[in-house]
Design a protein around this motif. Structure first.
Motif, short mmCIF file in Angstrom:
data_model
loop_
_atom_site.label_atom_id
_atom_site.label_comp_id
_atom_site.label_asym_id
_atom_site.label_seq_id
_atom_site.Cartn_x
_atom_site.Cartn_y
_atom_site.Cartn_z
N ARG A 17 -84.64 21.94 90.73
CA ARG A 17 -86.09 21.80 90.71
C ARG A 17 -86.53 20.44 90.16
N TRP A 46 -86.51 26.47 98.59
CA TRP A 46 -87.56 25.43 98.59
C TRP A 46 -88.96 26.03 98.67
N ALA A 87 -91.44 25.16 94.63
CA ALA A 87 -90.36 24.25 94.26
C ALA A 87 -90.42 22.94 95.02
#
Length: 322
Positions: A59, A183, A188
């Motif tokens: 992240r 994702w 994120a």
């Protein structure tokens, strides 16, 4: 892609039923698009024999804008690339732009009999793939010069070969091909380029309402915006009020162009700040879910309208640059 969608053939048929004038363009690309859609499942066993895998989502790196494959070695990718080339290269010979350069393209993927030369050619393919993902201009220009192929032609041809390999790599990752992709978890990835390979989107779509099968009282209203990668086909969630190119955000940043009649959700989302645009389709206004790679080409009529207004495609391609 994350959606359960129509086949390439079904999507082309649906577009041509409404816009037969697009027949020459869509029929020209149809064999390439069909092959590209089928190749990932064929290539997956070859990739499973290698150590090449998508790295875990970090992240902190994602917040800094690094896609998963940024600066990653692609050791082992040469064999899947050659397998993809066996299918794609004969189809490229039918394309006017690539036909004069087929000898150079074939040499790139051939395996020399001499062992040292074969290792050198394998390493060159890995370097080329890494150079394309990391936008290393010098690497790409050298590969084009070595092959005797113009750089735009090399990028066009190699994209059709590399894309299915990367797609197979995504499919190998648990949750990589759906709404649970890392994702998309808790915002994120917030950038307008692909979280996997870093390429620009070719098209966007707004999703339909989602109903929870386990609880009929829980449902999402739909309309969440997703971008679709022009290279590896990954879909990711993006903010509706933000520009994927300059990433500016606000009430007056994004505008919409659409036909006045029978648009069926097709439109162009364009940025008032940088004047780039991305074709988009609102699935709440359509009956089927098209193959997004085909749909991007099938919106050529809106590309022409956008060009007439001085807008620039976020993903320049042979069919949308005039």
């Amino acid at each position: 892609m994350a959606l359960s969608c129509q086949s390439v053939e079904e999507t082309i048929a649906g577009i041509l039923a409404r816009r037969p004038v697009l027949g020459p363009v869509l029929n020209m690309f149809a064999p390439l698009l069909t092959a590209r859609a089928a190749l990932p499942q064929t290539l997956r066993p070859l990739l499973e024999e290698t150590t090449l895998r998508l790295p875990e989502m970090d992240r902190e790196r994602a917040a800094q804008g690094f896609p998963l494959l940024a600066e990653q070695p692609l050791t082992g990718i040469a064999a899947p690339l050659r397998a993809a080339a066996e299918t794609i290269l004969p189809l490229l010979e039918a394309q006017t732009v690539t036909r004069p350069h087929m000898d150079g393209l074939r040499r790139m993927f051939a395996v020399p009999q001499e062992e040292d030369a074969a290792r050198e050619r394998t390493a060159a393919l890995e370097v080329l793939a890494e150079g394309m993902l990391n936008e290393k201009t010098a690497v790409l220009e050298k590969a084009a010069a070595d092959a005797g192929v113009p750089l735009p032609v090399l990028l066009f041809a190699f994209g059709f070969i590399l894309g299915p390999v990367l797609r197979a790599l995504v499919l190998m990752r648990p949750g990589g091909d759906g709404k649970d992709a890392p994702w998309n978890a808790d915002g994120a990835w917030r950038h307008g380029y692909c979280p996997v390979c870093g390429s620009s989107p070719s098209i966007a779509y707004l999703d339909r309402p989602v109903f929870d099968e386990k609880n009929a009282f829980l449902a999402g209203g739909g309309g969440k915006k997703h971008l679709h990668c022009s290279l590896c086909g990954t879909d990711w969630v993006f903010r509706r009020g933000a520009c994927p190119f300059c990433e500016k955000e606000g009430n007056d940043v994004m505008e919409i162009l659409r036909e006045t009649k029978d648009a069926r959700g097709e439109r162009v989302d364009w940025c008032t700040q940088c004047r780039t645009y991305c074709p988009a389709v609102d699935l709440r206004e359509s009956t089927g879910t098209p193959d997004m790679d085909v749909q991007a080409i099938g919106m050529l009529h809106l590309d022409m309208v956008a060009a007439g207004k001085g807008l620039h495609p976020i993903h320049p391609a042979f069919w949308n640059t005039f």
